[in-house]
Design a protein around this motif. Sequence first.
Motif, PDB file in Angstrom:
ATOM      1  N   LEU A   1      20.125 -37.031  67.156  1.00  0.00           N
ATOM      2  CA  LEU A   1      21.615 -36.971  66.940  1.00  0.00           C
ATOM      3  C   LEU A   1      22.047 -35.694  66.123  1.00  0.00           C
ATOM      4  O   LEU A   1      23.371 -35.446  65.873  1.00  0.00           O
ATOM      5  CB  LEU A   1      21.874 -38.052  65.980  1.00  0.00           C
ATOM      6  N   ASP A   2      21.288 -34.628  65.887  1.00  0.00           N
ATOM      7  CA  ASP A   2      21.625 -33.461  65.031  1.00  0.00           C
ATOM      8  C   ASP A   2      22.500 -32.640  66.083  1.00  0.00           C
ATOM      9  O   ASP A   2      21.829 -32.106  66.961  1.00  0.00           O
ATOM     10  CB  ASP A   2      20.509 -32.796  64.707  1.00  0.00           C
ATOM     11  N   GLY A   3      23.727 -32.534  65.700  1.00  0.00           N
ATOM     12  CA  GLY A   3      24.581 -31.747  66.721  1.00  0.00           C
ATOM     13  C   GLY A   3      24.938 -32.072  67.789  1.00  0.00           C
ATOM     14  O   GLY A   3      25.374 -31.379  68.836  1.00  0.00           O
ATOM     15  N   ALA A   4      24.863 -33.491  68.147  1.00  0.00           N
ATOM     16  CA  ALA A   4      24.973 -34.180  69.403  1.00  0.00           C
ATOM     17  C   ALA A   4      25.940 -35.487  69.171  1.00  0.00           C
ATOM     18  O   ALA A   4      25.550 -36.082  68.037  1.00  0.00           O
ATOM     19  CB  ALA A   4      23.728 -34.362  70.272  1.00  0.00           C
ATOM     20  N   THR A   5      26.297 -35.800  70.312  1.00  0.00           N
ATOM     21  CA  THR A   5      27.147 -37.124  70.170  1.00  0.00           C
ATOM     22  C   THR A   5      26.059 -38.252  70.459  1.00  0.00           C
ATOM     23  O   THR A   5      25.126 -37.827  70.965  1.00  0.00           O
ATOM     24  CB  THR A   5      28.189 -37.314  71.257  1.00  0.00           C
ATOM     25  N   LEU A   6      26.418 -39.656  70.446  1.00  0.00           N
ATOM     26  CA  LEU A   6      25.513 -40.671  70.640  1.00  0.00           C
ATOM     27  C   LEU A   6      25.211 -40.789  72.033  1.00  0.00           C
ATOM     28  O   LEU A   6      23.980 -41.052  72.460  1.00  0.00           O
ATOM     29  CB  LEU A   6      25.892 -41.917  70.189  1.00  0.00           C
ATOM     30  N   PRO A   7      26.022 -40.700  72.922  1.00  0.00           N
ATOM     31  CA  PRO A   7      25.787 -40.869  74.368  1.00  0.00           C
ATOM     32  C   PRO A   7      24.975 -39.471  74.947  1.00  0.00           C
ATOM     33  O   PRO A   7      23.984 -39.963  75.584  1.00  0.00           O
ATOM     34  CB  PRO A   7      27.274 -40.567  75.016  1.00  0.00           C
ATOM     35  N   ASP A   8      25.101 -38.335  74.403  1.00  0.00           N
ATOM     36  CA  ASP A   8      24.278 -37.198  74.600  1.00  0.00           C
ATOM     37  C   ASP A   8      22.852 -37.622  74.399  1.00  0.00           C
ATOM     38  O   ASP A   8      21.917 -37.291  75.142  1.00  0.00           O
ATOM     39  CB  ASP A   8      24.751 -36.007  74.070  1.00  0.00           C
TER      40      ASP A   8
END
Length: 436
Positions: A308-315
């Motif tokens: 999740l670091d620097g990303a959305t949950l779907p990503d």
Amino acid sequence: MPADLPLEEPARRMRAPAARPGPAPDAPRPAPEPDGAQGRPAPGGARASNTWELSFRLWDAYFAVVWVATLVFVLGTAHPGFHVRLAAGGLLLLLIPWYLLVGRPVLTSGAPDERRALGYIAGAVLLFLPPGVLVGETRLMTFALIPQCFNALRLRRALAATTVINIAPVAGWALLWRPEGQVLFFNTVFAVVTLVFSTAMGSWIIRIMEQSRERAALITELDASRHEIARLSAAHGALAERERFSREIHDTLAQGFTSLLMLVQAVEAELDHDLPQARRHLALMDETARQNLAEARALVTGGTPADLDGATLPDALRRLAARHDASLDVTGPVRPLPAGPEVVILRSCQEALTNARKHAGSSPAVAVALTYTADSLALSVRDDGRGFDPGVPVGGYGLAGLRARAAEVGGTALIRSAPGDGTTVTVRLPVPRSDA
């Protein structure tokens, strides 16, 4: 909580003081507590253990003042003769060593011995009566003796001693000196009034002392309970933190190592006949190892999970599904959410995918669905593997940890499965409304 981490039962429980009526005239006063009596604080309790001993110096001073005042009145009066007054003063002098050597140790003891207390009061009365009969002014000394009676004796005996101290000197004085009717009347009235006042004050003092003792015992118990609660709270916090670390390690590092072992086995089987697939699995091993290292660092620092670091949950779920050869379907308006629900969804997906890889059988088809609604977030992980019977107890920490994670943020986790019919893991969490 795991079965091997039980919370200790408190060593003692708080007890509400039972309501009870006041003591009957012939009933003994409540037995002193082992660690305090007569309103004196318990050692190590809310007040220092020597509080009563220190405060008793005020009674010493009071006794001394009354004794000196009595002696001055006895020696300064004009009647009877000087020799009689001197004899009365000499008898009063004997009260000093009797009080210091016998009375004070009895009155300041933690639990006064009834026989010793009765002996002291009887001796004090015997020393007081002769000068009280000889010189009427000696009766001023009753103001020092009567409080000691109520402090040392049970109520009935204290009342008896008080009656003797107030009435006997007047009766003896009247028989010895045969005063005029008016003088005798006023002295008798004075003795009766003093007796009534002494009885009322003594009874009140006993009640106050009993209440003080109960309050001191309750404060001591509350203090002990407070320390016990603090100790149990610290222990519970340590156990909760240990459980959290266990869950994090299980959901991140342990799963990563499991994936690495499975990839190593796959590479060993592919090296001889399928080098491209072996290289692909080696690349996955490299990616999984790096991911595990990032998760370990995030766990140590308490930061955001690596996915999740620097990303959305779907990503994050898309990358996770790709590592497990699973499909991902996202429905609903995607929006940023608090870290808590997103971490729970990510860890739940990791657990479900790892379980599918380990238990669903060879190459199961796995589908992941993430659904956003106005006030909830739902994750569904479905495989078409061999399934299992949810009613049969199973070992391990995964499913229990998955339910615990969901419950921590007010959500639910549901596992549906049947032998030969695959498994579906559904996690539903409440989240802030999209229009809030």
